[in-house]
Design a protein around this motif. Structure first.
Motif, PDB file in Angstrom:
ATOM      1  N   LEU A  96      36.909  -5.752   0.245  1.00 19.20           N
ATOM      2  CA  LEU A  96      35.875  -5.406  -0.730  1.00 19.20           C
ATOM      3  C   LEU A  96      35.055  -4.216  -0.258  1.00 19.20           C
ATOM      4  O   LEU A  96      34.763  -3.299  -1.032  1.00 19.20           O
ATOM      5  CB  LEU A  96      34.959  -6.608  -0.971  1.00 19.20           C
ATOM      6  CG  LEU A  96      35.560  -7.802  -1.713  1.00 19.20           C
ATOM      7  CD1 LEU A  96      34.551  -8.937  -1.785  1.00 19.20           C
ATOM      8  CD2 LEU A  96      36.002  -7.405  -3.113  1.00 19.20           C
ATOM      9  N   ARG A  97      34.670  -4.213   1.020  1.00 20.92           N
ATOM     10  CA  ARG A  97      33.886  -3.095   1.541  1.00 20.92           C
ATOM     11  C   ARG A  97      34.703  -1.801   1.517  1.00 20.92           C
ATOM     12  O   ARG A  97      34.167  -0.726   1.250  1.00 20.92           O
ATOM     13  CB  ARG A  97      33.435  -3.387   2.975  1.00 20.92           C
ATOM     14  CG  ARG A  97      32.580  -4.627   3.167  1.00 20.92           C
ATOM     15  CD  ARG A  97      31.218  -4.532   2.501  1.00 20.92           C
ATOM     16  NE  ARG A  97      31.239  -4.951   1.113  1.00 20.92           N
ATOM     17  CZ  ARG A  97      31.166  -6.216   0.716  1.00 20.92           C
ATOM     18  NH1 ARG A  97      31.091  -7.183   1.590  1.00 20.92           N
ATOM     19  NH2 ARG A  97      31.156  -6.498  -0.575  1.00 20.92           N
ATOM     20  N   THR A  98      36.008  -1.910   1.785  1.00 20.63           N
ATOM     21  CA  THR A  98      36.864  -0.723   1.749  1.00 20.63           C
ATOM     22  C   THR A  98      36.926  -0.144   0.346  1.00 20.63           C
ATOM     23  O   THR A  98      36.841   1.078   0.152  1.00 20.63           O
ATOM     24  CB  THR A  98      38.279  -1.085   2.239  1.00 20.63           C
ATOM     25  OG1 THR A  98      38.208  -1.595   3.575  1.00 20.63           O
ATOM     26  CG2 THR A  98      39.187   0.138   2.222  1.00 20.63           C
ATOM     27  N   VAL A  99      37.054  -1.014  -0.654  1.00 19.30           N
ATOM     28  CA  VAL A  99      37.117  -0.550  -2.041  1.00 19.30           C
ATOM     29  C   VAL A  99      35.776   0.029  -2.475  1.00 19.30           C
ATOM     30  O   VAL A  99      35.722   1.025  -3.203  1.00 19.30           O
ATOM     31  CB  VAL A  99      37.548  -1.708  -2.963  1.00 19.30           C
ATOM     32  CG1 VAL A  99      37.433  -1.311  -4.427  1.00 19.30           C
ATOM     33  CG2 VAL A  99      38.977  -2.126  -2.647  1.00 19.30           C
ATOM     34  N   GLU A 100      34.688  -0.575  -2.032  1.00 19.07           N
ATOM     35  CA  GLU A 100      33.372  -0.045  -2.388  1.00 19.07           C
ATOM     36  C   GLU A 100      33.160   1.349  -1.813  1.00 19.07           C
ATOM     37  O   GLU A 100      32.558   2.212  -2.449  1.00 19.07           O
ATOM     38  CB  GLU A 100      32.281  -0.989  -1.880  1.00 19.07           C
ATOM     39  CG  GLU A 100      32.126  -2.252  -2.704  1.00 19.07           C
ATOM     40  CD  GLU A 100      31.033  -3.148  -2.179  1.00 19.07           C
ATOM     41  OE1 GLU A 100      30.372  -3.820  -2.982  1.00 19.07           O
ATOM     42  OE2 GLU A 100      30.832  -3.188  -0.952  1.00 19.07           O
ATOM     43  N   GLU A 101      33.646   1.561  -0.603  1.00 18.39           N
ATOM     44  CA  GLU A 101      33.466   2.865   0.028  1.00 18.39           C
ATOM     45  C   GLU A 101      34.310   3.943  -0.643  1.00 18.39           C
ATOM     46  O   GLU A 101      33.922   5.112  -0.663  1.00 18.39           O
ATOM     47  CB  GLU A 101      33.815   2.767   1.512  1.00 18.39           C
ATOM     48  CG  GLU A 101      32.828   1.919   2.303  1.00 18.39           C
ATOM     49  CD  GLU A 101      33.292   1.669   3.726  1.00 18.39           C
ATOM     50  OE1 GLU A 101      34.255   2.351   4.151  1.00 18.39           O
ATOM     51  OE2 GLU A 101      32.714   0.810   4.405  1.00 18.39           O
ATOM     52  N   ASP A 102      35.457   3.556  -1.172  1.00 17.86           N
ATOM     53  CA  ASP A 102      36.313   4.519  -1.878  1.00 17.86           C
ATOM     54  C   ASP A 102      36.857   3.844  -3.136  1.00 17.86           C
ATOM     55  O   ASP A 102      37.877   3.156  -3.081  1.00 17.86           O
ATOM     56  CB  ASP A 102      37.464   4.977  -0.982  1.00 17.86           C
ATOM     57  CG  ASP A 102      38.242   6.140  -1.599  1.00 17.86           C
ATOM     58  OD1 ASP A 102      38.000   6.449  -2.792  1.00 17.86           O
ATOM     59  OD2 ASP A 102      39.072   6.746  -0.908  1.00 17.86           O
ATOM     60  N   PRO A 103      36.178   3.995  -4.275  1.00 18.16           N
ATOM     61  CA  PRO A 103      36.607   3.322  -5.508  1.00 18.16           C
ATOM     62  C   PRO A 103      38.024   3.675  -5.948  1.00 18.16           C
ATOM     63  O   PRO A 103      38.605   2.961  -6.766  1.00 18.16           O
ATOM     64  CB  PRO A 103      35.574   3.804  -6.544  1.00 18.16           C
ATOM     65  CG  PRO A 103      34.370   4.169  -5.743  1.00 18.16           C
ATOM     66  CD  PRO A 103      34.912   4.730  -4.462  1.00 18.16           C
ATOM     67  N   ARG A 104      38.584   4.756  -5.425  1.00 18.65           N
ATOM     68  CA  ARG A 104      39.958   5.100  -5.789  1.00 18.65           C
ATOM     69  C   ARG A 104      40.953   4.050  -5.311  1.00 18.65           C
ATOM     70  O   ARG A 104      42.079   3.976  -5.808  1.00 18.65           O
ATOM     71  CB  ARG A 104      40.322   6.469  -5.199  1.00 18.65           C
ATOM     72  CG  ARG A 104      39.541   7.635  -5.808  1.00 18.65           C
ATOM     73  CD  ARG A 104      39.838   8.923  -5.076  1.00 18.65           C
ATOM     74  NE  ARG A 104      39.440   8.840  -3.669  1.00 18.65           N
ATOM     75  CZ  ARG A 104      39.611   9.823  -2.794  1.00 18.65           C
ATOM     76  NH1 ARG A 104      40.171  10.955  -3.176  1.00 18.65           N
ATOM     77  NH2 ARG A 104      39.220   9.675  -1.537  1.00 18.65           N
ATOM     78  N   ASP A 105      40.546   3.229  -4.334  1.00 18.04           N
ATOM     79  CA  ASP A 105      41.425   2.179  -3.822  1.00 18.04           C
ATOM     80  C   ASP A 105      41.496   0.970  -4.750  1.00 18.04           C
ATOM     81  O   ASP A 105      42.283   0.056  -4.500  1.00 18.04           O
ATOM     82  CB  ASP A 105      40.940   1.705  -2.443  1.00 18.04           C
ATOM     83  CG  ASP A 105      41.113   2.771  -1.374  1.00 18.04           C
ATOM     84  OD1 ASP A 105      42.017   3.611  -1.527  1.00 18.04           O
ATOM     85  OD2 ASP A 105      40.345   2.762  -0.396  1.00 18.04           O
ATOM     86  N   LEU A 106      40.679   0.949  -5.792  1.00 19.34           N
ATOM     87  CA  LEU A 106      40.612  -0.239  -6.640  1.00 19.34           C
ATOM     88  C   LEU A 106      41.949  -0.550  -7.294  1.00 19.34           C
ATOM     89  O   LEU A 106      42.354  -1.713  -7.369  1.00 19.34           O
ATOM     90  CB  LEU A 106      39.533  -0.057  -7.711  1.00 19.34           C
ATOM     91  CG  LEU A 106      39.393  -1.208  -8.713  1.00 19.34           C
ATOM     92  CD1 LEU A 106      39.043  -2.500  -7.994  1.00 19.34           C
ATOM     93  CD2 LEU A 106      38.340  -0.883  -9.762  1.00 19.34           C
ATOM     94  N   THR A 107      42.645   0.473  -7.770  1.00 19.71           N
ATOM     95  CA  THR A 107      43.920   0.239  -8.449  1.00 19.71           C
ATOM     96  C   THR A 107      44.910  -0.469  -7.532  1.00 19.71           C
ATOM     97  O   THR A 107      45.587  -1.422  -7.937  1.00 19.71           O
ATOM     98  CB  THR A 107      44.510   1.573  -8.929  1.00 19.71           C
ATOM     99  OG1 THR A 107      43.581   2.208  -9.819  1.00 19.71           O
ATOM    100  CG2 THR A 107      45.819   1.344  -9.664  1.00 19.71           C
ATOM    101  N   ALA A 108      44.973  -0.029  -6.275  1.00 19.03           N
ATOM    102  CA  ALA A 108      45.918  -0.627  -5.335  1.00 19.03           C
ATOM    103  C   ALA A 108      45.497  -2.030  -4.919  1.00 19.03           C
ATOM    104  O   ALA A 108      46.345  -2.867  -4.593  1.00 19.03           O
ATOM    105  CB  ALA A 108      46.053   0.265  -4.101  1.00 19.03           C
TER     106      ALA A 108
END
Length: 298
Positions: free
Chosen positions: A205-217
């Protein structure tokens, strides 16, 4: 010669569960003691004497004291919720400010409650104003202000951050349901394993928050897989609480191990992809500078 005592209900050290592993220190990494206790709990107790002051001194004194009691209890609740919201805000590198400034509202209500109590005690208008101002300021100094601006959102698309916020909130709801369910099983080791798995989920979750582009993956992991883990936890807790089925426990522990490994691997891949994106951007920038005749020393 000393001998180990053993009985019918004594644990056998040779009986080990191959699915159980020793929790690593990552389970408690970055763990902090919550501030929503101690002083905050005292705020709920401090105004209770107003109950006795409300009776026996006439109707107006009763109304004022009960209003003061209500204001102070509401202030205590808002203060606690505000501290919890700020802890969630501080724990994230990318976060929105709380929609409602709960601690500031708690400060104002504390002042109002003290002012009403002072006026009910016969102190007059001036004394009530002094109590109001002093209570508001002291509460503000003790608990601080609410976060007043968003954090870490510079240069990030608003639409993407809204999508990430919705996914994170949904994932946190799944984690809360999972935690509540495993408590019903009465198995401390299972509770520890769930906590460790949740730590890995929150790393994603923290990784996705830091880079929202990771949300799709990561969407499938934070949606389908996490929902499945929650459903499995609820079913396991119900079964194990009734029958203490060792087979069900073993299967559930192996499921947690598989999920933890997959979430860890996916989070690591997301971080590697982010590093690759940075390397590509640096390479493109170097090429452009060289075409402009600017040479950088490696």
């Amino acid at each position: 010669m000393a001998q180990r005592y053993g009985g019918k209900y004594s644990p056998d050290p040779t009986d080990t569960d191959p699915t159980e592993t020793t929790p690593d220190i990552g389970t408690y990494r970055d763990a902090k003691r919550t501030r929503a206790g101690g002083r905050v709990n005292f705020l709920f107790l401090a105004p209770l004497p107003l109950i006795w002051q409300a009776f026996g001194n006439g109707a107006s004194a009763m109304a004022l004291n009960l209003l003061a009691l209500g204001a102070l209890l509401l202030a205590a609740w808002l203060s606690r919720e505000g501290i919890i919201a700020q802890e969630a805000y501080d724990a994230r590198k990318v976060a929105r400010r709380p929609g409602v400034p709960r601690k500031m509202a708690g400060s104002l209500l504390t002042g109002i409650g003290l002012g009403l109590a002072g006026f009910a005690a016969g102190g007059g208008t001036l004394a009530a104003l002094v109590y109001l101002v002093a209570g508001t300021l002291l509460h503000g100094f003790a608990f601080g202000l609410d976060p007043l601006r968003d954090k870490g959102m510079e240069g990030i698309d608003q639409h993407q951050t809204d999508r990430v916020a919705r996914v994170v909130d949904q994932a946190e709801a799944h984690l809360a349901a999972m935690r509540d369910a495993i408590l019903r099983s009465g198995d401390r080791q299972a509770e520890a394993r769930v906590e460790r798995f949740q730590t890995k989920v929150r790393e994603m979750l923290r990784t996705v928050e830091e880079d929202p582009r990771d949300l799709t993956a990561a969407r499938r992991y934070l949606g389908v897989y996490l929902k499945g883990a929650t459903d499995a936890t609820i079913k396991f807790a119900d079964i194990y609480a009734r029958s203490r089925d060792a087979g069900a426990r073993s299967d559930y522990m192996m499921l947690l191990t598989d999920l933890e490994e997959n979430f860890t691997a996916k989070t690591r891949k997301l971080l590697q992809d982010n590093n690759s994106d940075l390397e590509i951007e640096i390479s493109v920038l170097r090429d452009r500078l060289q075409r402009e005749g600017i040479h950088l020393d490696s």
